[in-house]
Design a protein around this motif. Structure first.
Motif, PDB file in Angstrom:
ATOM      1  N   ASP A 141       2.789  -5.249 -80.610  1.00 11.76           N
ATOM      2  CA  ASP A 141       3.958  -4.683 -78.694  1.00 11.76           C
ATOM      3  C   ASP A 141       3.056  -4.658 -78.523  1.00 11.76           C
ATOM      4  OD1 ASP A 141       6.221  -5.620 -80.755  1.00 11.76           O
ATOM      5  OD2 ASP A 141       6.088  -3.581 -81.717  1.00 11.76           O
ATOM      6  N   GLU A 142       1.390  -4.478 -78.083  1.00 10.57           N
ATOM      7  CA  GLU A 142       0.819  -3.900 -76.988  1.00 10.57           C
ATOM      8  C   GLU A 142       0.643  -4.613 -75.537  1.00 10.57           C
ATOM      9  OE1 GLU A 142      -2.617  -1.096 -75.974  1.00 10.57           O
ATOM     10  OE2 GLU A 142      -1.060  -0.764 -77.375  1.00 10.57           O
ATOM     11  N   LEU A 143       1.026  -6.207 -76.033  1.00 10.38           N
ATOM     12  CA  LEU A 143       1.088  -6.998 -74.446  1.00 10.38           C
ATOM     13  C   LEU A 143       2.551  -7.093 -74.182  1.00 10.38           C
ATOM     14  CD1 LEU A 143      -1.762  -9.221 -76.396  1.00 10.38           C
ATOM     15  CD2 LEU A 143      -1.922  -7.762 -73.858  1.00 10.38           C
ATOM     16  N   PRO A 144       2.822  -6.959 -73.348  1.00 14.08           N
ATOM     17  CA  PRO A 144       3.852  -7.245 -72.334  1.00 14.08           C
ATOM     18  C   PRO A 144       4.380  -9.433 -71.744  1.00 14.08           C
ATOM     19  CG  PRO A 144       1.947  -7.501 -70.333  1.00 14.08           C
ATOM     20  CD  PRO A 144       1.531  -7.319 -71.404  1.00 14.08           C
ATOM     21  N   ALA A 145       5.696  -9.425 -72.190  1.00 15.81           N
ATOM     22  CA  ALA A 145       4.947 -10.936 -72.330  1.00 15.81           C
ATOM     23  C   ALA A 145       4.612 -12.099 -71.936  1.00 15.81           C
ATOM     24  CB  ALA A 145       6.733 -11.593 -72.090  1.00 15.81           C
ATOM     25  N   TYR A 146       3.649 -11.902 -69.919  1.00 11.99           N
ATOM     26  CA  TYR A 146       2.958 -12.613 -69.443  1.00 11.99           C
ATOM     27  C   TYR A 146       2.046 -12.827 -70.413  1.00 11.99           C
ATOM     28  CZ  TYR A 146       1.336  -8.603 -67.075  1.00 11.99           C
ATOM     29  OH  TYR A 146       0.639  -7.173 -67.005  1.00 11.99           O
ATOM     30  N   ARG A 182      -5.111  -5.655 -69.194  1.00 14.35           N
ATOM     31  CA  ARG A 182      -4.196  -6.287 -67.896  1.00 14.35           C
ATOM     32  C   ARG A 182      -4.978  -6.074 -67.019  1.00 14.35           C
ATOM     33  NH1 ARG A 182      -0.060  -2.618 -67.797  1.00 14.35           N
ATOM     34  NH2 ARG A 182      -0.214  -1.811 -69.552  1.00 14.35           N
TER      35      ARG A 182
END
Length: 223
Positions: free
Chosen positions: A42-47, A15
């Motif tokens: 599941d490692e990444l946020p929605a953005y 990020r």
């Protein structure tokens, strides 16, 4: 600029690197960021758009990969896997970085904000240099090495391949750090380090504990 940049790795460093790639794209030194590849959905946020896994990724024309992995052994394994498929890796050199004209740097190097390469320094492939770290004049850094934030590599230092240097470490002039060594956070290295060795600063000890109900305990919650 044609093409797209894909960040490899979606953890905290991924990020951060997303932001640095966007800064580079705004400055015109890299194409726009397309998203991430990471083996953990599941490692990444929605953005942060996930384009798929490292295992499944197949390079497309114009793709440049930016490596958001700090551990040298993992960097070496993942880059080997992707290069076997024909992947190409970008140099991510943040606009705030100072790279003097006589410095040289290899494929896939990542230089985060406020980092520096001084005269006649040589940095190998897939070296990662995090925020506010620098490599002094006539120093050499081997492939896949990582410097955490606030590291000071002074002049005429030789750092081998696959070395990890913790935050705030300082390597004094003329020393050699062997391949695969680990330099702990905050260490000041005054003599050469053999390959595979670990150098660290002893962790701090609690010399006195305030009793329950003390001013410090009640006001700050500290022990």
């Amino acid at each position: 600029m044609a093409g797209r940049v894909i960040v490899v790795g979606g953890g905290g460093f991924g990020r951060e690197l997303m932001c640095w790639v966007e800064d580079c794209a705004a400055a015109g030194s890299l194409p726009a960021l397309a998203g991430f590849i990471d083996d953990k959905p599941d490692e990444l946020p929605a953005y942060a758009p996930r384009l798929g896994s490292v295992q499944d990724y197949q390079p497309e024309e114009g793709d440049l990969l930016a490596l958001a992995i700090a551990k040298p052994a993992v960097k070496r394994r993942v880059t080997g896997l992707l290069k076997d498929r024909g992947a190409r890796f970008a140099q991510v050199i943040h606009p705030s970085t100072t790279v003097v004209r006589t410095a040289t740097l290899g494929e896939g190097v990542v230089m985060c904000p406020q980092t520096m390469l001084m005269p006649d320094s040589r940095v190998g492939d897939f070296v990662t240099i995090l925020n506010f770290s620098g490599v002094g004049h006539d120093s050499v850094v081997g492939d896949y090495t990582t410097f955490s934030s606030l590291c000071d590599v002074t002049g005429n230092v030789t750092v081998g391949a696959d070395v990890f240097v913790g935050a705030g470490a300082r390597l004094l002039p003329g020393i050699t750090v062997g391949d695969g060594a680990l330099i702990g956070a905050g260490a000041t290295v005054v003599r050469s380090v053999k390959p595979g060795n670990t150098v660290y600063v002893a962790p701090p000890k609690t010399l006195k504990t305030m009793g329950a109900g003390s001013v410090r305990d009640s006001e700050t919650g500290d022990a």
